[in-house]
Motif scaffolding. Structure first.
Motif, PDB file in Angstrom:
ATOM      1  N   ARG A  21       1.051  -1.231  -0.041  1.00 48.42           N
ATOM      2  CA  ARG A  21       0.403   0.107   0.250  1.00 48.42           C
ATOM      3  C   ARG A  21       0.984   1.257   0.282  1.00 48.42           C
ATOM      4  N   LEU A  24       1.977   1.558  -3.999  1.00 50.26           N
ATOM      5  CA  LEU A  24       0.859   2.161  -4.189  1.00 50.26           C
ATOM      6  C   LEU A  24       1.241   3.043  -4.166  1.00 50.26           C
ATOM      7  N   LYS A  28       1.808   6.547  -6.946  1.00 50.13           N
ATOM      8  CA  LYS A  28       0.686   7.206  -7.547  1.00 50.13           C
ATOM      9  C   LYS A  28       1.161   8.999  -7.453  1.00 50.13           C
ATOM     10  N   SER A  36       2.023   1.605 -10.642  1.00 49.12           N
ATOM     11  CA  SER A  36       1.168   1.028  -9.498  1.00 49.12           C
ATOM     12  C   SER A  36       0.323   0.380  -9.917  1.00 49.12           C
ATOM     13  N   TYR A  39       1.893  -2.833  -8.237  1.00 52.75           N
ATOM     14  CA  TYR A  39       1.525  -3.112  -7.351  1.00 52.75           C
ATOM     15  C   TYR A  39       0.604  -2.895  -6.718  1.00 52.75           C
ATOM     16  N   ALA A  40      -0.567  -2.072  -7.455  1.00 52.25           N
ATOM     17  CA  ALA A  40      -1.905  -2.899  -7.734  1.00 52.25           C
ATOM     18  C   ALA A  40      -2.275  -4.309  -8.033  1.00 52.25           C
ATOM     19  N   GLN A  43      -1.453  -6.270  -4.793  1.00 51.13           N
ATOM     20  CA  GLN A  43      -2.444  -6.194  -3.762  1.00 51.13           C
ATOM     21  C   GLN A  43      -3.554  -7.335  -4.250  1.00 51.13           C
ATOM     22  N   SER A  53      -9.401  -3.491  -4.405  1.00 53.37           N
ATOM     23  CA  SER A  53      -8.283  -3.643  -4.549  1.00 53.37           C
ATOM     24  C   SER A  53      -7.752  -4.228  -6.554  1.00 53.37           C
ATOM     25  N   ASP A  56      -7.614  -0.231  -7.826  1.00 50.12           N
ATOM     26  CA  ASP A  56      -6.626  -0.082  -7.702  1.00 50.12           C
ATOM     27  C   ASP A  56      -6.177   0.019  -9.114  1.00 50.12           C
TER      28      ASP A  56
END
Length: 76
Positions: A21, A24, A28, A36, A39-40, A43, A53, A56
């Motif tokens: 998080r 992420l 952003k 991003s 990582y999204a 997640q 999630s 994102d």
């Protein structure tokens, strides 16, 4: 008298989620949409596709111009 700790041992999944998080949010803030998205997706995998999630992932895809993928993630 011996003091005992009531603290639970660190949860590796919670630590991993917290780190994801943070990464992420940092990506952003830098408008680094490729990072991003990476990582999204990590997640989303960790959270088994939880709604936040999914959002994102969709946001990053839309920011990268991949409208089809972004809308597809919203339609889950």
């Amino acid at each position: 008298m011996v003091a005992t700790s009531l603290a639970q041992p660190p949860n590796p999944m919670a630590s991993q989620l917290q780190l994801l998080r943070q990464q992420l949010e940092a990506s952003k803030a830098r408008m680094d949409w490729r990072a991003s998205l990476r990582y999204a997706r990590l997640q989303r995998e960790l959270l088994n596709g939880a709604p936040r999630s999914q959002l994102d992932v969709a946001r990053a895809e839309l920011q990268l111009g991949d409208t089809q993928a972004g809308l597809g993630d919203l339609a889950v």
